[in-house]
Motif scaffolding. Structure first.
Motif, PDB file in Angstrom:
ATOM      1  N   CYS A   5      -4.940  -7.048  -4.964  1.00 10.88           N
ATOM      2  CA  CYS A   5      -4.294  -5.851  -4.441  1.00 10.88           C
ATOM      3  C   CYS A   5      -2.959  -6.238  -3.845  1.00 10.88           C
ATOM      4  CB  CYS A   5      -5.177  -5.188  -3.391  1.00 10.88           C
ATOM      5  SG  CYS A   5      -6.775  -4.706  -4.042  1.00 10.88           S
ATOM      6  N   ILE A   6      -1.890  -5.635  -4.336  1.00 10.68           N
ATOM      7  CA  ILE A   6      -0.569  -6.032  -3.863  1.00 10.68           C
ATOM      8  C   ILE A   6      -0.237  -5.430  -2.507  1.00 10.68           C
ATOM      9  CG2 ILE A   6       0.565  -4.148  -5.104  1.00 10.68           C
ATOM     10  CD1 ILE A   6       2.919  -6.017  -5.529  1.00 10.68           C
ATOM     11  N   LEU A   7      -0.755  -4.247  -2.223  1.00 12.58           N
ATOM     12  CA  LEU A   7      -0.294  -3.535  -1.042  1.00 12.58           C
ATOM     13  C   LEU A   7      -1.250  -3.610   0.129  1.00 12.58           C
ATOM     14  CD1 LEU A   7       1.133  -0.451  -2.890  1.00 12.58           C
ATOM     15  CD2 LEU A   7       2.390  -2.356  -1.918  1.00 12.58           C
ATOM     16  N   ALA A   8      -2.513  -3.460  -0.137  1.00 13.86           N
ATOM     17  CA  ALA A   8      -3.463  -3.375   0.962  1.00 13.86           C
ATOM     18  C   ALA A   8      -3.773  -4.728   1.570  1.00 13.86           C
ATOM     19  CB  ALA A   8      -4.749  -2.714   0.474  1.00 13.86           C
ATOM     20  N   GLY A   9      -3.281  -5.814   0.947  1.00  8.14           N
ATOM     21  CA  GLY A   9      -3.611  -7.137   1.437  1.00  8.14           C
ATOM     22  C   GLY A   9      -5.089  -7.395   1.291  1.00  8.14           C
ATOM     23  N   ASN A  50      14.081  -3.080  -2.201  1.00  9.19           N
ATOM     24  CA  ASN A  50      13.416  -1.968  -1.529  1.00  9.19           C
ATOM     25  C   ASN A  50      12.941  -0.915  -2.520  1.00  9.19           C
ATOM     26  OD1 ASN A  50      13.894  -3.275   0.860  1.00  9.19           O
ATOM     27  ND2 ASN A  50      15.559  -1.951   1.523  1.00  9.19           N
ATOM     28  N   GLN A  51      13.712  -0.708  -3.582  1.00  8.14           N
ATOM     29  CA  GLN A  51      13.255   0.195  -4.647  1.00  8.14           C
ATOM     30  C   GLN A  51      11.972  -0.350  -5.268  1.00  8.14           C
ATOM     31  OE1 GLN A  51      16.700   0.261  -7.199  1.00  8.14           O
ATOM     32  NE2 GLN A  51      17.620   2.035  -6.160  1.00  8.14           N
ATOM     33  N   GLY A  52      11.946  -1.666  -5.485  1.00 13.13           N
ATOM     34  CA  GLY A  52      10.755  -2.296  -6.050  1.00 13.13           C
ATOM     35  C   GLY A  52       9.542  -2.127  -5.161  1.00 13.13           C
ATOM     36  N   VAL A  53       9.751  -2.257  -3.848  1.00 15.82           N
ATOM     37  CA  VAL A  53       8.654  -2.072  -2.902  1.00 15.82           C
ATOM     38  C   VAL A  53       8.104  -0.653  -3.004  1.00 15.82           C
ATOM     39  CG1 VAL A  53       8.059  -1.963  -0.454  1.00 15.82           C
ATOM     40  CG2 VAL A  53       9.436  -3.861  -1.306  1.00 15.82           C
ATOM     41  N   GLU A  54       8.999   0.312  -3.017  1.00 14.00           N
ATOM     42  CA  GLU A  54       8.569   1.712  -3.096  1.00 14.00           C
ATOM     43  C   GLU A  54       7.813   1.982  -4.398  1.00 14.00           C
ATOM     44  OE1 GLU A  54      12.172   3.884  -2.528  1.00 14.00           O
ATOM     45  OE2 GLU A  54      12.313   3.371  -0.395  1.00 14.00           O
ATOM     46  N   LEU A  55       8.301   1.417  -5.495  1.00 12.25           N
ATOM     47  CA  LEU A  55       7.631   1.605  -6.785  1.00 12.25           C
ATOM     48  C   LEU A  55       6.253   0.943  -6.770  1.00 12.25           C
ATOM     49  CD1 LEU A  55      10.741   0.983  -9.036  1.00 12.25           C
ATOM     50  CD2 LEU A  55       9.418   3.114  -8.981  1.00 12.25           C
ATOM     51  N   ALA A  56       6.177  -0.251  -6.186  1.00 12.47           N
ATOM     52  CA  ALA A  56       4.889  -0.952  -6.109  1.00 12.47           C
ATOM     53  C   ALA A  56       3.893  -0.147  -5.288  1.00 12.47           C
ATOM     54  CB  ALA A  56       5.079  -2.349  -5.516  1.00 12.47           C
ATOM     55  N   GLU A  57       4.379   0.455  -4.202  1.00 13.28           N
ATOM     56  CA  GLU A  57       3.500   1.263  -3.355  1.00 13.28           C
ATOM     57  C   GLU A  57       2.961   2.483  -4.104  1.00 13.28           C
ATOM     58  OE1 GLU A  57       6.014   1.962  -0.007  1.00 13.28           O
ATOM     59  OE2 GLU A  57       5.329   0.149   1.038  1.00 13.28           O
ATOM     60  N   ARG A  60       3.514   1.740  -9.570  1.00 15.17           N
ATOM     61  CA  ARG A  60       4.378   1.642 -10.764  1.00 15.17           C
ATOM     62  C   ARG A  60       4.891   0.198 -10.870  1.00 15.17           C
ATOM     63  NH1 ARG A  60       8.183   6.653  -9.293  1.00 15.17           N
ATOM     64  NH2 ARG A  60       9.338   5.995 -11.151  1.00 15.17           N
ATOM     65  N   LEU A  61       3.972  -0.692 -11.218  1.00 16.08           N
ATOM     66  CA  LEU A  61       4.260  -2.128 -11.118  1.00 16.08           C
ATOM     67  C   LEU A  61       5.296  -2.607 -12.120  1.00 16.08           C
ATOM     68  CD1 LEU A  61       0.699  -3.515 -10.377  1.00 16.08           C
ATOM     69  CD2 LEU A  61       2.611  -3.286  -8.800  1.00 16.08           C
ATOM     70  N   ALA A  62       5.266  -2.091 -13.349  1.00  9.80           N
ATOM     71  CA  ALA A  62       6.249  -2.532 -14.344  1.00  9.80           C
ATOM     72  C   ALA A  62       7.666  -2.198 -13.874  1.00  9.80           C
ATOM     73  CB  ALA A  62       5.965  -1.887 -15.702  1.00  9.80           C
ATOM     74  N   GLU A  63       7.830  -1.005 -13.313  1.00 13.44           N
ATOM     75  CA  GLU A  63       9.144  -0.618 -12.796  1.00 13.44           C
ATOM     76  C   GLU A  63       9.497  -1.440 -11.563  1.00 13.44           C
ATOM     77  OE1 GLU A  63       9.783   3.884 -12.884  1.00 13.44           O
ATOM     78  OE2 GLU A  63       7.619   3.682 -13.287  1.00 13.44           O
ATOM     79  N   ALA A  64       8.502  -1.732 -10.733  1.00 14.02           N
ATOM     80  CA  ALA A  64       8.741  -2.556  -9.552  1.00 14.02           C
ATOM     81  C   ALA A  64       9.214  -3.948  -9.954  1.00 14.02           C
ATOM     82  CB  ALA A  64       7.472  -2.646  -8.709  1.00 14.02           C
ATOM     83  N   ILE A  65       8.553  -4.523 -10.952  1.00 12.55           N
ATOM     84  CA  ILE A  65       8.940  -5.857 -11.429  1.00 12.55           C
ATOM     85  C   ILE A  65      10.377  -5.842 -11.928  1.00 12.55           C
ATOM     86  CG2 ILE A  65       8.513  -7.508 -13.308  1.00 12.55           C
ATOM     87  CD1 ILE A  65       5.475  -6.886 -12.843  1.00 12.55           C
ATOM     88  N   ALA A  66      10.754  -4.798 -12.648  1.00 12.57           N
ATOM     89  CA  ALA A  66      12.136  -4.685 -13.133  1.00 12.57           C
ATOM     90  C   ALA A  66      13.111  -4.618 -11.958  1.00 12.57           C
ATOM     91  CB  ALA A  66      12.273  -3.452 -14.023  1.00 12.57           C
ATOM     92  N   HIS A  82      11.840 -12.738  -4.784  1.00 11.81           N
ATOM     93  CA  HIS A  82      10.964 -13.674  -5.495  1.00 11.81           C
ATOM     94  C   HIS A  82       9.511 -13.512  -5.041  1.00 11.81           C
ATOM     95  CE1 HIS A  82      14.006 -15.966  -7.693  1.00 11.81           C
ATOM     96  NE2 HIS A  82      14.756 -15.959  -6.593  1.00 11.81           N
ATOM     97  N   ASN A  83       9.311 -13.386  -3.730  1.00 15.05           N
ATOM     98  CA  ASN A  83       7.959 -13.187  -3.206  1.00 15.05           C
ATOM     99  C   ASN A  83       7.345 -11.901  -3.737  1.00 15.05           C
ATOM    100  OD1 ASN A  83       7.003 -15.286  -1.477  1.00 15.05           O
ATOM    101  ND2 ASN A  83       8.603 -14.769  -0.014  1.00 15.05           N
ATOM    102  N   ASN A  84       8.101 -10.827  -3.658  1.00 12.98           N
ATOM    103  CA  ASN A  84       7.590  -9.537  -4.102  1.00 12.98           C
ATOM    104  C   ASN A  84       7.326  -9.526  -5.601  1.00 12.98           C
ATOM    105  OD1 ASN A  84       7.592  -8.473  -1.536  1.00 12.98           O
ATOM    106  ND2 ASN A  84       9.639  -7.617  -1.723  1.00 12.98           N
ATOM    107  N   LEU A  85       8.181 -10.199  -6.352  1.00 12.96           N
ATOM    108  CA  LEU A  85       7.962 -10.321  -7.791  1.00 12.96           C
ATOM    109  C   LEU A  85       6.642 -11.032  -8.055  1.00 12.96           C
ATOM    110  CD1 LEU A  85       8.917 -10.070 -10.736  1.00 12.96           C
ATOM    111  CD2 LEU A  85      10.179 -12.220 -10.400  1.00 12.96           C
ATOM    112  N   GLY A  86       6.390 -12.119  -7.325  1.00 14.88           N
ATOM    113  CA  GLY A  86       5.134 -12.846  -7.497  1.00 14.88           C
ATOM    114  C   GLY A  86       3.925 -11.997  -7.184  1.00 14.88           C
ATOM    115  N   LEU A  87       4.007 -11.193  -6.104  1.00 19.40           N
ATOM    116  CA  LEU A  87       2.896 -10.316  -5.744  1.00 19.40           C
ATOM    117  C   LEU A  87       2.646  -9.274  -6.828  1.00 19.40           C
ATOM    118  CD1 LEU A  87       3.717  -9.822  -1.972  1.00 19.40           C
ATOM    119  CD2 LEU A  87       1.680 -10.946  -2.885  1.00 19.40           C
ATOM    120  N   ALA A  88       3.722  -8.692  -7.335  1.00 22.32           N
ATOM    121  CA  ALA A  88       3.575  -7.668  -8.372  1.00 22.32           C
ATOM    122  C   ALA A  88       2.995  -8.265  -9.652  1.00 22.32           C
ATOM    123  CB  ALA A  88       4.926  -7.013  -8.647  1.00 22.32           C
TER     124      ALA A  88
END
Length: 201
Positions: A5-9, A50-57, A60-66, A82-88
């Motif tokens: 789970c990327i968001l809930a930890g 920050n856009q990636g974070v919002e998309l991940a939340e 929308r992981l593919a868009e977040a990764i982009a 880099h960290n957020n990319l790894g989580l996604a």
């Protein structure tokens, strides 16, 4: 097998009962350090991040990764992206790519214990438990009071059949969660310890 789970930890299961817990070193909309705010490229990278974070939340992981990749292309030294990319990527079970992203983050900042924790999860998810244990131990060296890394170390030991070491690490994790008044963490570790003590089917 549960998925990370990327968001809930929350947790990533290895085998049928083992539980790893992701941490989120930078999955947030916190402002960048004041000392770095003068960099136009870094500010632009933060917008993409920050856009990636919002998309991940939003799941929308593919868009977040982009978006995270756009941040990195603008400012390659941006550790958060880099960290957020790894989580996604980890959340998509793309663990080899996640490992590469976490290693890039470590090259930028080798003192972020949470990155080592997430690297360990990605390694463990590929069955590379010895390497995962090394990553969790590095996280613990940097921050001995982090219960999440201790919990994950215990799970990695358990996955290798090293029950006594697993139990010792998990009990220490529970003590640290108790010191933080983190009842959810204590309960999670208790569940794992109960599973370890159950007779095999």
């Amino acid at each position: 097998m549960k998925k990370p789970c990327i968001l809930a930890g929350l947790c990533l299961a290895i085998g049928t009962a083992s539980v790893f817990t992701w941490t989120q070193p930078s999955l947030s909309l916190d402002p960048i350090k004041v000392a770095l705010q003068s960099s136009e490229n870094l500010q632009q990278a933060e917008v993409h991040n920050n856009q990636g974070v919002e998309l991940a939340e939003q799941g929308r992981l593919a868009e977040a990764i982009a978006a995270f990749n756009r941040a990195i292309s603008v400012y390659p030294e941006y550790e958060n992206a880099h960290n957020n990319l790894g989580l996604a990527l980890g959340n998509q079970n793309k663990f080899a790519e996640a490992i590469a992203a976490f290693n890039h983050a470590i090259e930028i900042n080798p003192r972020n214990f949470e990155t080592y924790n997430n690297l360990g999860i990605a390694l463990g998810s590929q069955g590379k438990f010895a390497e995962a244990i090394a990553a969790f131990n590095r996280a613990i060296q940097i921050n001995p009071n982090d219960p999440v890394s201790r919990q994950n170390l215990g799970v990695a030991f358990w996955s290798q059949g090293k029950v006594s070491q697993a139990v010792a690490s998990l009990q220490r994790a529970r003590e640290l969660y108790a010191m933080q008044n983190n009842s959810a963490g204590m309960e999670e570790v208790g569940v794992i310890l109960n599973q370890i003590s159950l007779p095999a089917d």
